[in-house]
Design a protein around this motif. Structure first.
Motif, PDB file in Angstrom:
ATOM      1  N   LYS A 166       0.840  -1.204   0.000  1.00  0.00           N
ATOM      2  CA  LYS A 166       0.000   0.000   0.000  1.00  0.00           C
ATOM      3  C   LYS A 166       0.874   1.252   0.000  1.00  0.00           C
ATOM      4  O   LYS A 166       0.590   2.224  -0.708  1.00  0.00           O
ATOM      5  CB  LYS A 166      -0.927   0.014   1.212  1.00  0.00           C
ATOM      6  CG  LYS A 166      -2.049  -0.984   1.136  1.00  0.00           C
ATOM      7  CD  LYS A 166      -2.899  -0.934   2.397  1.00  0.00           C
ATOM      8  CE  LYS A 166      -3.988  -1.979   2.386  1.00  0.00           C
ATOM      9  NZ  LYS A 166      -4.787  -1.979   3.616  1.00  0.00           N
ATOM     10  N   ALA A 167       1.939   1.193   0.813  1.00  0.00           N
ATOM     11  CA  ALA A 167       2.836   2.342   0.884  1.00  0.00           C
ATOM     12  C   ALA A 167       3.543   2.549  -0.450  1.00  0.00           C
ATOM     13  O   ALA A 167       3.762   3.697  -0.879  1.00  0.00           O
ATOM     14  CB  ALA A 167       3.857   2.140   2.000  1.00  0.00           C
ATOM     15  N   ARG A 205       1.100   4.127  -2.693  1.00  0.00           N
ATOM     16  CA  ARG A 205       1.031   5.542  -2.316  1.00  0.00           C
ATOM     17  C   ARG A 205       2.279   6.300  -2.771  1.00  0.00           C
ATOM     18  O   ARG A 205       2.218   7.449  -3.203  1.00  0.00           O
ATOM     19  CB  ARG A 205       0.895   5.640  -0.791  1.00  0.00           C
ATOM     20  CG  ARG A 205      -0.225   6.543  -0.354  1.00  0.00           C
ATOM     21  CD  ARG A 205      -0.451   6.496   1.127  1.00  0.00           C
ATOM     22  NE  ARG A 205       0.598   7.237   1.821  1.00  0.00           N
ATOM     23  CZ  ARG A 205       0.869   7.121   3.091  1.00  0.00           C
ATOM     24  NH1 ARG A 205       0.178   6.283   3.831  1.00  0.00           N
ATOM     25  NH2 ARG A 205       1.817   7.820   3.635  1.00  0.00           N
ATOM     26  N   LYS A 232       2.028   7.166  -6.316  1.00  0.00           N
ATOM     27  CA  LYS A 232       1.147   8.326  -6.457  1.00  0.00           C
ATOM     28  C   LYS A 232       1.895   9.601  -6.060  1.00  0.00           C
ATOM     29  O   LYS A 232       1.819  10.628  -6.742  1.00  0.00           O
ATOM     30  CB  LYS A 232      -0.094   8.131  -5.595  1.00  0.00           C
ATOM     31  CG  LYS A 232      -1.077   9.258  -5.684  1.00  0.00           C
ATOM     32  CD  LYS A 232      -2.274   8.987  -4.777  1.00  0.00           C
ATOM     33  CE  LYS A 232      -3.204  10.169  -4.774  1.00  0.00           C
ATOM     34  NZ  LYS A 232      -4.307  10.003  -3.830  1.00  0.00           N
TER      35      LYS A 232
END
Length: 184
Positions: free
Chosen positions: A80-81, A84, A87
């Motif tokens: 997830k990191a 992120r 992004k």
């Protein structure tokens, strides 16, 4: 070995009405006593020790499974990191074009914190496994020592009772011998 067989052969040579004595040959009696004590300890302690080790193994395996689940969660958080991060990297490129450099610092902080979190979780897992292994080893050592001590105390108590019993018999035989000599 010759002393051992001689001590057994000498039992047949004692007169029936004679005196009673102790075998003071340490080399002949101690190996027999020790082999009996070790045999009893191995026979009775094997099952208990096996059960203790199996229980401890199950606890360690469950701890390892829990640590693996935590590791899986950490990897999921890392993914997830990373998503992120991608992004943030795109936004950083946009801000870089516009002259902003603060996002780059945020990206590095995010990578560092995620790496530290993963490293801390890995260290926690390793410490937990080592702690459980040491605890299991110490517990098994302590129980084996207690069982050996109890067995030795039981053997010692039984020997003391037999010695007292043998002294009483020897004294009574001596008294009966003295009474027989007086009446003859």
């Amino acid at each position: 070995m010759k002393n051992l067989t001689d001590s057994f052969l000498s039992l047949g040579q004692w007169p029936l009405g004679g005196s009673f004595g102790f075998n003071t040959d340490i080399l002949a009696t101690n190996p027999i006593n020790l082999s009996v004590v070790f045999g009893v300890l191995i026979f009775f302690g094997k099952g208990v020790l096996s059960d203790l080790l199996d229980n401890r193994k199950q606890k360690i395996l469950s701890t390892i499974r829990n640590s693996e689940e935590l590791r899986g969660g950490a990897i999921e958080q890392l993914e997830k990191a990373q998503a992120r991060l991608q992004k943030v990297e795109m936004e950083a490129e946009q801000f870089r074009v516009n002259g902003y450099s603060g996002i780059e610092q945020e990206r590095l902080n995010l990578i560092n914190s995620t790496s530290k979190t993963l490293e801390q979780l890995e260290n926690y897992k390793n410490e937990t496994v080592l702690f459980e292994q040491q605890r299991a080893i110490n517990e098994v050592r302590q129980r084996v020592f207690q069982q050996a001590l109890q067995g030795a105390l039981g053997a010692l108590n039984s020997c003391l009772n037999n010695e007292l019993h043998l002294r009483t018999i020897s004294t009574n035989i001596g008294m009966f011998g003295a009474m027989k000599e007086i009446t003859d």
